[in-house]
Design a protein around this motif. Structure first.
Motif, mmCIF file in Angstrom:
data_model
loop_
_atom_site.group_PDB
_atom_site.id
_atom_site.type_symbol
_atom_site.label_atom_id
_atom_site.label_comp_id
_atom_site.label_asym_id
_atom_site.label_seq_id
_atom_site.Cartn_x
_atom_site.Cartn_y
_atom_site.Cartn_z
ATOM 1 N N ASP A 189 0.855 -1.051 -0.157
ATOM 2 C CA ASP A 189 -0.236 0.416 0.216
ATOM 3 C C ASP A 189 0.845 1.045 -0.300
ATOM 4 N N ASP A 190 0.517 2.352 -0.731
ATOM 5 C CA ASP A 190 1.239 3.464 -0.498
ATOM 6 C C ASP A 190 0.285 4.300 0.648
ATOM 7 N N THR A 191 0.324 3.817 1.553
ATOM 8 C CA THR A 191 -0.006 4.714 2.921
ATOM 9 C C THR A 191 0.937 4.441 3.475
ATOM 10 N N TYR A 192 1.016 5.880 5.005
ATOM 11 C CA TYR A 192 2.181 4.404 6.381
ATOM 12 C C TYR A 192 1.014 3.787 7.279
ATOM 13 N N ASP A 193 2.310 3.173 7.428
ATOM 14 C CA ASP A 193 1.307 1.828 7.998
ATOM 15 C C ASP A 193 0.090 1.397 7.340
ATOM 16 N N GLY A 194 0.804 0.981 6.028
ATOM 17 C CA GLY A 194 0.018 0.203 4.983
ATOM 18 C C GLY A 194 0.373 -0.896 5.380
ATOM 19 N N CYS A 195 -0.755 -1.705 4.263
ATOM 20 C CA CYS A 195 -0.185 -3.795 3.925
ATOM 21 C C CYS A 195 1.167 -4.052 2.746
ATOM 22 N N GLY A 196 1.822 -4.359 3.044
ATOM 23 C CA GLY A 196 2.836 -5.131 1.967
ATOM 24 C C GLY A 196 2.650 -7.175 1.972
ATOM 25 N N GLU A 197 2.720 -7.468 0.548
ATOM 26 C CA GLU A 197 3.243 -8.851 0.865
ATOM 27 C C GLU A 197 4.173 -9.378 0.344
ATOM 28 N N THR A 198 4.717 -10.204 -0.484
ATOM 29 C CA THR A 198 5.204 -10.956 -0.762
ATOM 30 C C THR A 198 6.038 -11.775 -1.411
ATOM 31 N N TYR A 199 6.340 -11.786 -2.791
ATOM 32 C CA TYR A 199 5.791 -13.225 -3.486
ATOM 33 C C TYR A 199 7.325 -13.756 -4.223
#
Length: 138
Positions: free
Chosen positions: A122-132
């Motif tokens: 996410d392009d937000t502070y304290d957002g989510c992210g995933e790695t593949y």
């Protein structure tokens, strides 16, 4: 004879503009392929992975503009996607993005050819992210 200097100037301008550095477009990013979920991190929600959830996910991004998500081998959804490039709120610079249109979700996208990983965030502070990681040996 007066046309010759103008023609020479036009030819020189054309040659120099042909040497200009090309911008890297999102379409050139290597997002197309099959990706196996490795981990997620979501602000206050913390980290998760296949080991902590007992769930496997596979993201298949096709060259046809369609993405598929499989969970434990079962098709969860199919969605069109769009690649774009614009200024990131977090990075304060031009960044590649992928938008999954059916979910109306936009993520910053980074592909590492060295580690063969895909990161969506996410392009937000304290957002989510995933790695593949690459599931297709790209």
């Amino acid at each position: 004879m007066k046309a010759l200097p103008y023609a020479s100037l036009l030819l020189a301008a054309t040659l120099f503009s042909g040497c200009a550095k090309q911008e890297v477009t999102p379409e050139q990013a290597s997002v197309v392929g099959s990706w196996q979920w490795q981990s997620s991190f979501c602000g206050w929600g913390g980290a998760s992975s296949p080991a902590t959830t007992g769930t496997t996910r596979q993201l298949i991004i096709g060259a046809d503009g369609q993405a598929k998500m499989l969970e434990n081998g079962v098709l969860r959804y199919v969605t069109p996607y769009v690649l774009s490039r614009h200024t990131s709120l977090l990075k304060k610079q031009e960044t590649d993005f992928i938008t999954f249109t059916a979910q109306q979700r936009e993520y910053m996208v980074e592909v590492s050819p060295q580690t063969r990983t895909l990161s969506l965030a996410d392009d937000t502070y304290d957002g989510c992210g995933e790695t593949y990681s690459s599931a297709s040996g790209q």
